[in-house]
Enzyme design. Structure first.
Site, PDB file in Angstrom:
ATOM      1  N   HIS A   1      45.244  49.684  36.408  1.00 53.68           N
ATOM      2  CA  HIS A   1      44.196  49.147  37.235  1.00 53.68           C
ATOM      3  C   HIS A   1      43.391  48.284  36.789  1.00 53.68           C
ATOM      4  CE1 HIS A   1      42.279  52.699  35.037  1.00 53.68           C
ATOM      5  NE2 HIS A   1      41.130  51.967  35.263  1.00 53.68           N
TER       6      HIS A   1
ATOM      7  N   ARG B   1      32.738  47.030  38.801  1.00 54.50           N
ATOM      8  CA  ARG B   1      31.726  47.714  39.085  1.00 54.50           C
ATOM      9  C   ARG B   1      30.941  47.343  40.365  1.00 54.50           C
ATOM     10  NH1 ARG B   1      31.319  47.269  33.450  1.00 54.50           N
ATOM     11  NH2 ARG B   1      31.172  49.179  32.440  1.00 54.50           N
TER      12      ARG B   1
ATOM     13  N   GLU C   1      41.868  36.150  44.297  1.00 51.50           N
ATOM     14  CA  GLU C   1      42.867  35.104  44.623  1.00 51.50           C
ATOM     15  C   GLU C   1      43.682  35.631  45.603  1.00 51.50           C
ATOM     16  OE1 GLU C   1      45.973  32.013  42.454  1.00 51.50           O
ATOM     17  OE2 GLU C   1      45.313  34.046  41.346  1.00 51.50           O
TER      18      GLU C   1
ATOM     19  N   GLU D   1      40.145  49.973  40.483  1.00 53.24           N
ATOM     20  CA  GLU D   1      39.209  51.125  40.842  1.00 53.24           C
ATOM     21  C   GLU D   1      37.768  50.608  40.824  1.00 53.24           C
ATOM     22  OE1 GLU D   1      36.966  53.442  36.957  1.00 53.24           O
ATOM     23  OE2 GLU D   1      39.103  53.252  36.801  1.00 53.24           O
TER      24      GLU D   1
END
Length: 149
Positions: free
Chosen positions: A5, A9, A126, A65
């Site tokens: 992953h 934040r 992207e 995540e």
């Protein structure tokens, strides 16, 4: 070695989920709230990867995540992260849909192949055309870059 992953934040979990799930179409595959550590982790998968995530031994992969720390922190806008990349069926239709949702296309798909947008937390995303590039077309061909990515 296998990719698991990318951790990002986020400052506002609701705004981040609206962007990643409602706008980009990712699906929540797992969530964990940690009272002691005062954070929440939300794991997201691209729709075409959901079966791959389920088949992934141990930890699901490939995932994004989102880490939301309950106590406010100032992360700044460092560029060491780079970007997430997603393949899309139609770069023009995707960018048009995102634009209608109020998302700025920072690097328009002038080449029929690639575009960049940014999340509410300023992470670069992207978008790449699946297969061959589409023929260049307006309004994308004439659009200038907006901001940076």
């Amino acid at each position: 070695m296998r990719y698991l992953h990318t951790m990002l934040r986020v400052r506002n979990l609701d705004a981040a989920l609206k962007f990643y799930c409602d706008a980009l179409g990712l699906k929540e595959s797992d969530r964990m709230a940690n009272e002691k550590g005062r954070f929440t982790l939300v794991f997201l998968a691209a729709p075409e990867d959901e079966e791959l995530v389920k088949q992934s031994p141990g930890r699901g992969a490939p995932l994004v995540e989102l880490t939301w720390n309950w106590d406010e922190e100032a992360y700044g806008e460092d560029r060491f992260f780079g970007h997430l990349a997603y393949e899309v069926d139609d770069i023009y239709a995707t960018c048009e849909r995102l634009s209608k949702l109020g998302i700025v296309i920072n690097r328009p798909p002038r080449d029929g192949q690639m575009a960049f947008i940014r999340s509410p937390d300023l992470h670069s995303i992207e978008l790449l055309q699946k297969g061959n590039a589409l023929l260049p077309q307006e309004p994308w061909l004439s659009m200038k870059n907006t901001g940076h990515w």
